[in-house]
Design an enzyme around this catalytic site. Structure first.
Site, PDB file in Angstrom:
ATOM      1  NE  ARG A   1      -8.261  13.298   7.062  1.00 40.77           N
ATOM      2  CZ  ARG A   1      -7.581  12.403   6.709  1.00 40.77           C
ATOM      3  NH1 ARG A   1      -8.512  12.793   5.195  1.00 40.77           N
ATOM      4  NH2 ARG A   1      -6.626  11.800   6.277  1.00 40.77           N
TER       5      ARG A   1
ATOM      6  CE  LYS B   1      -0.747   8.321   9.053  1.00 40.69           C
ATOM      7  NZ  LYS B   1      -1.580   8.268   7.636  1.00 40.69           N
TER       8      LYS B   1
ATOM      9  CD  GLU C   1      -8.013   6.339   6.233  1.00 42.48           C
ATOM     10  OE1 GLU C   1      -6.338   5.460   5.874  1.00 42.48           O
ATOM     11  OE2 GLU C   1      -7.053   7.313   5.945  1.00 42.48           O
TER      12      GLU C   1
ATOM     13  CD  GLU D   1      -0.784   7.783   0.744  1.00 47.33           C
ATOM     14  OE1 GLU D   1      -0.607   8.027   1.555  1.00 47.33           O
ATOM     15  OE2 GLU D   1      -1.704   7.940   0.807  1.00 47.33           O
TER      16      GLU D   1
ATOM     17  CD  GLU E   1      -3.337   1.326   2.122  1.00 42.62           C
ATOM     18  OE1 GLU E   1      -3.650  -0.473   2.047  1.00 42.62           O
ATOM     19  OE2 GLU E   1      -3.758   1.977   2.248  1.00 42.62           O
ATOM     20  NE  ARG E   2      -2.441   5.033   0.200  1.00 44.03           N
ATOM     21  CZ  ARG E   2      -3.225   5.919  -1.243  1.00 44.03           C
ATOM     22  NH1 ARG E   2      -3.122   5.485  -2.190  1.00 44.03           N
ATOM     23  NH2 ARG E   2      -4.538   6.134  -0.208  1.00 44.03           N
TER      24      ARG E   2
ATOM     25  CG  ASP F   1      -3.162  11.482   5.184  1.00 44.61           C
ATOM     26  OD1 ASP F   1      -1.598   9.975   5.628  1.00 44.61           O
ATOM     27  OD2 ASP F   1      -3.446  10.593   4.200  1.00 44.61           O
TER      28      ASP F   1
ATOM     29  CD1 TRP G   1     -10.231  10.821   3.081  1.00 39.65           C
ATOM     30  CD2 TRP G   1     -11.603   9.341   2.254  1.00 39.65           C
ATOM     31  NE1 TRP G   1     -10.390   9.089   3.582  1.00 39.65           N
ATOM     32  CE2 TRP G   1     -10.953   8.466   3.143  1.00 39.65           C
ATOM     33  CE3 TRP G   1     -12.298   8.272   0.993  1.00 39.65           C
ATOM     34  CZ2 TRP G   1     -11.021   6.979   3.308  1.00 39.65           C
ATOM     35  CZ3 TRP G   1     -12.075   6.864   1.517  1.00 39.65           C
ATOM     36  CH2 TRP G   1     -11.878   6.130   3.119  1.00 39.65           C
TER      37      TRP G   1
ATOM     38  CG  HIS H   1      -6.507  15.852   1.375  1.00 36.55           C
ATOM     39  ND1 HIS H   1      -6.758  15.677  -0.197  1.00 36.55           N
ATOM     40  CD2 HIS H   1      -6.282  14.838   1.428  1.00 36.55           C
ATOM     41  CE1 HIS H   1      -7.710  14.768   0.302  1.00 36.55           C
ATOM     42  NE2 HIS H   1      -7.382  13.779   1.002  1.00 36.55           N
TER      43      HIS H   1
ATOM     44  CE  LYS I   1      -5.604   2.977   8.527  1.00 27.52           C
ATOM     45  NZ  LYS I   1      -5.285   3.047   7.451  1.00 27.52           N
TER      46      LYS I   1
ATOM     47  NE  ARG J   1      -0.255   3.848  11.720  1.00 26.14           N
ATOM     48  CZ  ARG J   1      -1.342   4.084  10.610  1.00 26.14           C
ATOM     49  NH1 ARG J   1      -2.446   4.130   9.861  1.00 26.14           N
ATOM     50  NH2 ARG J   1      -0.492   5.195   9.956  1.00 26.14           N
TER      51      ARG J   1
HETATM   52  C1  GCV Z   1      -2.498   2.086   5.263  1.00 23.45           C
HETATM   53  C2  GCV Z   1      -3.704   7.699   4.314  1.00 23.45           C
HETATM   54  C3  GCV Z   1      -3.170   6.515   3.604  1.00 23.45           C
HETATM   55  C4  GCV Z   1      -3.461   5.024   2.950  1.00 23.45           C
HETATM   56  C5  GCV Z   1      -2.907   4.733   4.037  1.00 23.45           C
HETATM   57  C6  GCV Z   1      -3.418   5.484   6.163  1.00 23.45           C
HETATM   58  C7  GCV Z   1      -3.082   4.851   7.464  1.00 23.45           C
HETATM   59  O1  GCV Z   1      -4.586   7.451   4.159  1.00 23.45           O
HETATM   60  O2  GCV Z   1      -3.948   6.869   2.253  1.00 23.45           O
HETATM   61  O3  GCV Z   1      -3.585   4.127   2.659  1.00 23.45           O
HETATM   62  O4  GCV Z   1      -3.490   3.101   5.276  1.00 23.45           O
HETATM   63  O5  GCV Z   1      -3.400   6.849   5.377  1.00 23.45           O
HETATM   64  O6  GCV Z   1      -1.769   5.705   6.767  1.00 23.45           O
HETATM   65  O7  GCV Z   1      -3.215   4.281   8.132  1.00 23.45           O
END
Ligand code: GCV
Length: 735
Positions: free
Chosen positions: A367, A391, A322, A424, A198-199, A396, A574, A552, A318, A355
């Site tokens: 958000r 983070k 999401e 990303e 992912e990413r 993000d 989003w 974003h 997590k 997280r």
């Molecule tokens: C792993 C963002 C990314 C998602 C990622 C998420 C996260 O939204 O687009 O791909 O998911 O961050 O950090 O959990």
């Protein structure tokens, strides 16, 4: 440098008798012609190439001090240290430096402070943080020596890598005492069990799950070497969007195989825990963290994991984010969820990295405020072996964000900052973006939590609130591409992450310097040119993607390219319009006390810095304010004109990087030069695309012409809006 490979052994036209002499002469000639490397630079060796020390004076001086060496400790890590020195020293000096088991004058002696030979140096490592080391000049058994000593085996290995770094970067072999400023220095792999990442933009996952545990790819060892060389001591193997299957015996066998490879390098393995695993694997009707059967399931599971991996590090989770399951599905808090796992891990010294990346589109709230709202009230409620993973910024991983307001807001909780090495939102593996300045901006930001001088770095290294469980997490940019990170210069981000997790006081420039010298070239002009390029990349990208605090506004879902027009999706948070809020009056998200008051989550001096539109640093202007198009900027230009010029500056800076890189033709490896030249051309094209698409789109609201000097976009806004990228990398393929 060009590729020179001659396979003498397979050349049947040369008779065996002559093969030897002809071969030897040719090898000698080639060696003299190309003194430093005989292979093309494909990036695989990372910063551990150990090319011949270019400066003969420095080499001679090092040689005088290194007549022989020995590792006086025993065990798997000591063996790793020996192997590394056997590999490195001949590379650096062009000849073997003897292993002198009985000692020689001017020797290098390596060991832990428990080794009898180094007992007299025990005091030098007392009081150093775990895995710290000392490099010191001393006499051992009457012989002039340089000793590398640590209280731990891993620290000893770190000392060896540091010593090699001194040689690789031409530093004097002076006294060194170094210890990590954080404890858990960890990579997060967002790798799925099907090997998609992912990413991820550097190929597929390194972990070849299907062939594990039978086949151990030698690459796992090289991954461990690279990490150990920069002090990384943990790896989360799996995606935070977790798959419970990794907790089943079949996968635990595979995880164990990886853990066994990594252990001698001081690297512990961690996994992501899917919160609903007790239902999916254990057939329980619930995953409620207060339910007895659920708690027992996790306890059993964790006990089982430790039978495979006795030094298993713990879990990253997590939850309720999401679409991931979590304790809130059962009306419980994040602390309830984290503590349930922490309690079960505690007897084995495992930890939970929970997280704080949570936000809910059902909540009518900015958000960027939601994580703080959720977690701040839980301060002090987590068990001591829980870290809350935050983070760097409140949204993000954007090219620029202010620091996350949770830093400085949870003094009773161990906070683990999360950076994203994979790009990303930073041009994938196509754009050159050296992230150390971004990491540092966050680490150096003053939270004012305990008055002036309370930077994020002191929150996370534990010195501000006296925490001993500390760390830094980086979402890995590593895949199975031959050069590991996709863009040949993106390895610098992996390297910089490790170095800054070890010592957040290092400067991005010094780290870049080291990396270039170890990885690319030792020539001063080459080093200077590449370093200047790397250091410029952060501001450059901010300018052509998200200038003046915009954020974003990238492509939908895959996040590739500009798309400020994204709106009307199932989740407002989003979309792009949710964030830039462009209208006839102006642009930007008002997070001041007159708007969403996200600023209210920071300590008062930080609020004072940003709350007033006139005072707010312009790099964060549109993050914190909705600003009229006619607003006069510090340059004297209107906001609209400034926006246009800043986009243009971004594009111009990429052109500047192209010119700088061109000067290195013939000076760096040819294949590398060609590859980076092509990627910079793509970056220039894409920077132009960002500028044109964004300005055309925002112009609909500003209703003002492009100022003089800004070229007319090549295409119409509708053209840009029609672009689709069905197979953009980094998102999970739909079956
Ligand atoms: C792993 C963002 C990314 C998602 C990622 C998420 C996260 O939204 O687009 O791909 O998911 O961050 O950090 O959990």
């Amino acid at each position: 440098m060009s590729i020179i490979t001659i396979d003498f052994a397979n050349d049947t036209s040369i008779r065996p008798a002559t093969l030897l002499t002809t071969g030897r002469v040719l090898v000698l000639l080639l060696y003299l012609m190309v003194p430093f490397r005989l292979q093309a630079d494909d990036g695989y060796e990372l910063w551990l190439k150990y090319t011949r020390i270019a400066d003969p004076t420095a080499a001679a001086s090092y040689r005088r001090q290194l007549q022989g060496w020995r590792v006086v400790s025993e065990g798997a890590t000591a063996e790793v240290a020996r192997t590394e020195l056997r590999r490195a020293l001949p590379g650096l000096f062009g000849k073997t430096i003897p292993e002198a088991a009985n000692g020689v004058n001017h020797q290098l002696v390596i060991g832990t402070s428990q080794s009898p030979l180094l007992a007299s140096l025990q005091h030098t490592v007392v009081g150093l943080a775990p895995d710290g080391f000392v490099i010191t000049h001393t006499r051992i058994q009457g012989k002039e020596s340089i000793a590398i000593v640590s209280a731990t085996e891993t620290g000893m290995l770190y000392g060896v890598f540091h010593f090699l770094r001194l040689l690789q970067t031409g530093q004097p072999l002076a006294e060194v005492s170094s210890a990590p400023k954080t404890k858990v220095r960890i990579l997060n792999h967002w790798d799925n069990l099907d090997r998609t990442v992912e990413r991820g933009y550097a190929g597929f996952s390194l972990w070849d799950w299907h062939k594990l545990p039978g086949y151990i790819d030698p690459r796992y060892t090289d991954y461990a070497r690279a990490n150990a060389s920069i002090g990384i001591n943990g790896t989360v193997l799996t995606n935070v969007n977790a798959n419970a299957l990794v907790l089943t015996p079949m996968y635990l066998e595979k995880v164990k195989a990886l853990a066994d490879v990594f252990r001698p390098y001081g690297i512990r393995v961690y996994l992501t825990a899917r919160f609903s695993a007790p239902m999916e694997l254990g057939n329980l009707p619930t995953a409620d963290p207060l339910n007895k059967a659920v708690r027992a399931w996790w306890q059993d599971k964790i006990r089982e994991i430790y039978t495979y991996i006795p030094d298993f590090g713990g879990f990253t989770v997590k939850a309720n984010s999401e679409g991931q399951p979590g304790p809130q599905n059962y009306g419980r808090t994040h602390a309830d969820g984290a503590n349930m796992l922490a309690e079960a891990l505690q007897p084995y010294h495992g930890i939970v990295m929970w997280r704080a990346f949570v936000y809910d589109h059902q909540v009518p709230e900015d958000r960027t405020r939601q994580a703080y709202n959720e977690f701040k009230p839980l301060d002090g409620k987590f068990l001591p072996n829980v870290m809350v993973q935050v983070k760097n910024g409140p949204l993000d991983f954007q090219p620029r964000e202010p620091f996350h307001p949770l830093f400085g807001a949870m003094p009773a909780t161990a906070l683990l900052p999360e950076f994203q090495l994979t790009q990303e939102y930073l041009g994938f593996a196509t754009h050159l973006f050296y992230q150390a300045p971004l990491f540092k901006e966050c680490l150096d930001a003053d939270t004012y939590a305990r008055g002036k001088g309370s930077p994020v770095s002191r929150v996370i290294d534990g010195t501000l609130d006296q925490h001993t469980l500390t760390g830094m997490a980086g979402v890995a940019n590593i895949g199975n591409d031959r050069n590991w990170c996709g863009h040949p210069l993106a390895q610098a981000n992996w390297y910089a992450f490790g170095r800054l997790a070890w010592d957040h006081q290092l400067s991005p420039s010094a780290v870049a310097d080291e990396w270039i010298r170890m990885t690319l070239h030792q020539d001063a002009v080459v080093v200077q040119t590449i370093r200047a390029m790397l250091l410029a990349t952060r501001e450059t990208t901010v300018r052509y993607m998200t200038p003046l605090g915009l954020h974003h506004i990238m492509g939908w879902n895959h996040h590739y390219g500009p798309a400020p027009w994204i709106k009307d999706k199932e989740r407002a948070d989003w979309t792009s319009v949710y964030y830039h809020r462009a209208d006839a009056q102006g642009i930007g998200f008002d997070r001041s006390s007159r708007g969403s008051n996200a600023l209210g989550q920071y300590h008062p001096p930080v609020q004072a810095l940003y709350n007033d539109l006139q005072q707010c640093p312009e790099s964060y202007l549109l993050w914190f304010h909705h600003v009229p198009w006619s607003h006069t900027m510090r340059s004297g230009r209107t906001l609209w004109d400034e926006l246009c010029y800043t986009y243009q500056q971004g594009v111009d800076s990429v052109a500047w990087m192209q010119t700088r890189w061109k000067t290195l033709h013939g000076k760096v490896d040819d294949a590398l030069h060609t590859q980076v030249t092509a990627l910079l051309a793509v970056q220039h094209q894409e920077a132009t695309w960002w500028r044109d698409a964004c300005l055309l789109y925002f112009q609909q609201f500003s209703k003002q012409p492009l100022p003089t000097g800004i070229p007319k976009p090549a295409r119409t806004l509708e053209d840009y809006q029609r672009l689709e990228f069905p197979y953009a990398p980094g998102i999970r393929p739909k079956w």
